[in-house]
Design a protein around this motif. Sequence first.
Motif, PDB file in Angstrom:
ATOM      1  N   ASP A 223       0.753  -1.164  -0.117  1.00 48.26           N
ATOM      2  CA  ASP A 223       0.149  -0.116   0.007  1.00 48.26           C
ATOM      3  C   ASP A 223       0.858   1.321  -0.027  1.00 48.26           C
ATOM      4  OD1 ASP A 223      -2.412  -1.686   0.273  1.00 48.26           O
ATOM      5  OD2 ASP A 223      -2.283  -1.791   2.271  1.00 48.26           O
ATOM      6  N   VAL A 224       0.854   2.092  -1.012  1.00 47.26           N
ATOM      7  CA  VAL A 224       1.665   3.234  -1.328  1.00 47.26           C
ATOM      8  C   VAL A 224       0.906   4.574  -1.259  1.00 47.26           C
ATOM      9  CG1 VAL A 224       3.297   4.427  -2.651  1.00 47.26           C
ATOM     10  CG2 VAL A 224       3.308   1.800  -2.563  1.00 47.26           C
ATOM     11  N   THR A 225       1.337   5.586  -0.571  1.00 48.13           N
ATOM     12  CA  THR A 225       0.485   6.772  -0.532  1.00 48.13           C
ATOM     13  C   THR A 225       1.541   7.829  -0.799  1.00 48.13           C
ATOM     14  OG1 THR A 225      -1.169   6.171   1.137  1.00 48.13           O
ATOM     15  CG2 THR A 225      -0.632   8.419   0.584  1.00 48.13           C
ATOM     16  N   ASP A 226       1.370   8.531  -1.900  1.00 49.94           N
ATOM     17  CA  ASP A 226       2.257   9.581  -2.840  1.00 49.94           C
ATOM     18  C   ASP A 226       1.330  10.877  -2.650  1.00 49.94           C
ATOM     19  OD1 ASP A 226       4.715   8.106  -2.947  1.00 49.94           O
ATOM     20  OD2 ASP A 226       3.709   7.354  -4.521  1.00 49.94           O
ATOM     21  N   VAL A 227       2.148  12.106  -2.253  1.00 45.48           N
ATOM     22  CA  VAL A 227       1.539  13.240  -2.167  1.00 45.48           C
ATOM     23  C   VAL A 227       2.323  14.101  -3.512  1.00 45.48           C
ATOM     24  CG1 VAL A 227       1.004  15.507  -1.450  1.00 45.48           C
ATOM     25  CG2 VAL A 227       0.640  13.462  -0.118  1.00 45.48           C
ATOM     26  N   TRP A 228       1.672  14.338  -4.605  1.00 42.20           N
ATOM     27  CA  TRP A 228       2.516  15.145  -5.861  1.00 42.20           C
ATOM     28  C   TRP A 228       2.068  16.356  -5.894  1.00 42.20           C
ATOM     29  CZ3 TRP A 228       4.155  11.044  -9.999  1.00 42.20           C
ATOM     30  CH2 TRP A 228       4.848   9.877  -9.427  1.00 42.20           C
ATOM     31  N   THR A 229       2.687  17.170  -6.512  1.00 41.30           N
ATOM     32  CA  THR A 229       2.170  18.669  -6.976  1.00 41.30           C
ATOM     33  C   THR A 229       2.409  18.817  -8.348  1.00 41.30           C
ATOM     34  OG1 THR A 229       2.461  19.569  -4.866  1.00 41.30           O
ATOM     35  CG2 THR A 229       2.290  20.948  -6.658  1.00 41.30           C
ATOM     36  N   PHE A 230       1.525  19.300  -9.049  1.00 41.71           N
ATOM     37  CA  PHE A 230       1.797  19.527 -10.436  1.00 41.71           C
ATOM     38  C   PHE A 230       1.391  21.144 -10.671  1.00 41.71           C
ATOM     39  CE2 PHE A 230       0.208  15.198 -10.143  1.00 41.71           C
ATOM     40  CZ  PHE A 230       0.844  14.454 -11.155  1.00 41.71           C
ATOM     41  N   ALA A 231       2.426  21.498 -11.718  1.00 40.26           N
ATOM     42  CA  ALA A 231       2.031  22.818 -12.048  1.00 40.26           C
ATOM     43  C   ALA A 231       2.062  23.225 -13.472  1.00 40.26           C
ATOM     44  CB  ALA A 231       3.197  23.769 -11.410  1.00 40.26           C
ATOM     45  N   ARG A 232       1.462  24.386 -13.924  1.00 34.15           N
ATOM     46  CA  ARG A 232       1.509  24.948 -15.143  1.00 34.15           C
ATOM     47  C   ARG A 232       1.032  26.465 -15.218  1.00 34.15           C
ATOM     48  NH1 ARG A 232      -3.459  25.247 -18.006  1.00 34.15           N
ATOM     49  NH2 ARG A 232      -2.213  25.571 -20.015  1.00 34.15           N
ATOM     50  N   ASP A 233       1.516  27.163 -16.319  1.00 38.58           N
ATOM     51  CA  ASP A 233       1.201  28.513 -16.418  1.00 38.58           C
ATOM     52  C   ASP A 233      -0.284  28.664 -17.257  1.00 38.58           C
ATOM     53  OD1 ASP A 233       3.482  29.427 -15.126  1.00 38.58           O
ATOM     54  OD2 ASP A 233       4.614  29.536 -17.066  1.00 38.58           O
ATOM     55  N   LEU A 234      -0.977  29.601 -16.556  1.00 42.03           N
ATOM     56  CA  LEU A 234      -2.516  29.494 -17.059  1.00 42.03           C
ATOM     57  C   LEU A 234      -2.319  30.610 -18.268  1.00 42.03           C
ATOM     58  CD1 LEU A 234      -4.583  29.690 -13.788  1.00 42.03           C
ATOM     59  CD2 LEU A 234      -3.935  27.600 -14.969  1.00 42.03           C
ATOM     60  N   GLY A 235      -3.399  30.126 -19.223  1.00 39.89           N
ATOM     61  CA  GLY A 235      -3.668  31.031 -20.445  1.00 39.89           C
ATOM     62  C   GLY A 235      -2.693  30.908 -21.404  1.00 39.89           C
ATOM     63  N   THR A 236      -1.574  29.977 -21.522  1.00 36.45           N
ATOM     64  CA  THR A 236      -0.615  29.594 -22.306  1.00 36.45           C
ATOM     65  C   THR A 236      -1.317  28.448 -23.268  1.00 36.45           C
ATOM     66  OG1 THR A 236       0.418  28.082 -21.004  1.00 36.45           O
ATOM     67  CG2 THR A 236       1.068  30.397 -20.934  1.00 36.45           C
ATOM     68  N   ARG A 237      -0.517  28.324 -24.286  1.00 40.69           N
ATOM     69  CA  ARG A 237      -0.873  27.344 -25.262  1.00 40.69           C
ATOM     70  C   ARG A 237      -0.665  26.111 -25.159  1.00 40.69           C
ATOM     71  NH1 ARG A 237       0.705  29.913 -31.339  1.00 40.69           N
ATOM     72  NH2 ARG A 237      -0.894  31.772 -31.054  1.00 40.69           N
ATOM     73  N   ASP A 238       0.517  25.835 -24.069  1.00 42.73           N
ATOM     74  CA  ASP A 238       1.052  24.613 -23.512  1.00 42.73           C
ATOM     75  C   ASP A 238       0.005  24.148 -22.342  1.00 42.73           C
ATOM     76  OD1 ASP A 238       2.180  22.305 -22.812  1.00 42.73           O
ATOM     77  OD2 ASP A 238       4.096  23.391 -21.870  1.00 42.73           O
ATOM     78  N   PRO A 239      -0.677  23.010 -22.820  1.00 43.07           N
ATOM     79  CA  PRO A 239      -1.826  22.477 -21.841  1.00 43.07           C
ATOM     80  C   PRO A 239      -1.319  21.485 -20.951  1.00 43.07           C
ATOM     81  CG  PRO A 239      -2.064  21.037 -23.789  1.00 43.07           C
ATOM     82  CD  PRO A 239      -0.946  22.216 -23.959  1.00 43.07           C
ATOM     83  N   ASN A 240       0.207  21.144 -20.848  1.00 39.97           N
ATOM     84  CA  ASN A 240       0.835  20.013 -19.985  1.00 39.97           C
ATOM     85  C   ASN A 240       0.941  20.633 -18.708  1.00 39.97           C
ATOM     86  OD1 ASN A 240       0.419  18.135 -22.102  1.00 39.97           O
ATOM     87  ND2 ASN A 240       2.355  18.989 -23.049  1.00 39.97           N
TER      88      ASN A 240
END
Length: 250
Positions: A223-240
Motif C-alpha cells: 500500500d503506497v501513498t504519495d503526495v505530488w504537486t503539478f504546475a503549469r502557467d495558465l492562459g498559455t498554449r501549452d496544456p501540459n
Amino acid sequence: MRLCRGARKAWRSAVLDIYTIIFLALAVFIFVRLRSVLGQRTGRERPPYDPYSRDTARPPQPASDKVVPLPERPVSPPAASPVDEAPPAYRWEGVAQEGSATAAALDEIARIEPDFDARHFLTGARAAYEMIVTAFAAGDRRALKDLLAKDVYDGFVSAIADRESRRETMESRFVAVEQAELQDVTVRDRSAQLTVRFVSKLISVTRGPDGAVVDGSPDTVADVTDVWTFARDLGTRDPNWKLVATEAAQ
C-alpha cells in the motif's frame, strides 16, 4: 425381256409412293410416342423460376450439414428521447468543499481558463502518476523528461544513474490506483499548482546483478501513498501539467 419406256416410268412412280407412305407412317408413329411421354402433365410439375418476381420463391436448395442458420437480427428498441440533465448545483462537487480555499482557487483557474475541468485534471494526474512511476523503474529518461519539471527530472535521473552504477534493476507494477484526491490548490501570478494525494497498491522489487532481491518483493502488494504537486502557467498554449514536487505521505 425389256420393259418399254412407259412401263419403267410407271414402276418407278409406284415404288416412290410406297416409300412415301412408309416414311409418313413412321413419322406419325414417332410423334404419337413422343406425345405419350412428354405431352402429359402429372400435376407435380415445378413452375419456372422467375428471379424478378416477388411472388415466386426461389426453388428450395438441398440442406447441408455445413450450413449453420443465423439467428434473426433483433429489432432494436426505439432510441429514447434525450432528457435534459440538470446542471450540478455546485461546480466543484466531489472535488472541493464549497466555500473552501481550494474551491476559491479552482474558481480563479476557471476565470482564467473557462474550459478548466477539475475532474478531467484528476483523471490526467492519475495517468501521469502511473506513467512516471513505471518510467522511473524502467530508467526511461525520455518519457520522464516531458512529464517532470527540470529540478525534479534531475533528481529522478540521478537516482536512476546510482541504480545503474550498482547494476541493479527495478520492476514496478500497479495493481490499482484506488484514490486520486485533490488536496491543495494555489494560484499565484497566473501560475497554478495542484497537489494530489494518491493511494495505490503497487508491486515493486529491486534486484542486484545476480538477480537476487535487494529491496521490495516480487510477490507482495504494498500500500503506497504519495503526495505530488503539478504546475503549469495558465492562459498559455501549452496544456501540459508537469510534476514539480513529490513526497511520501506518512
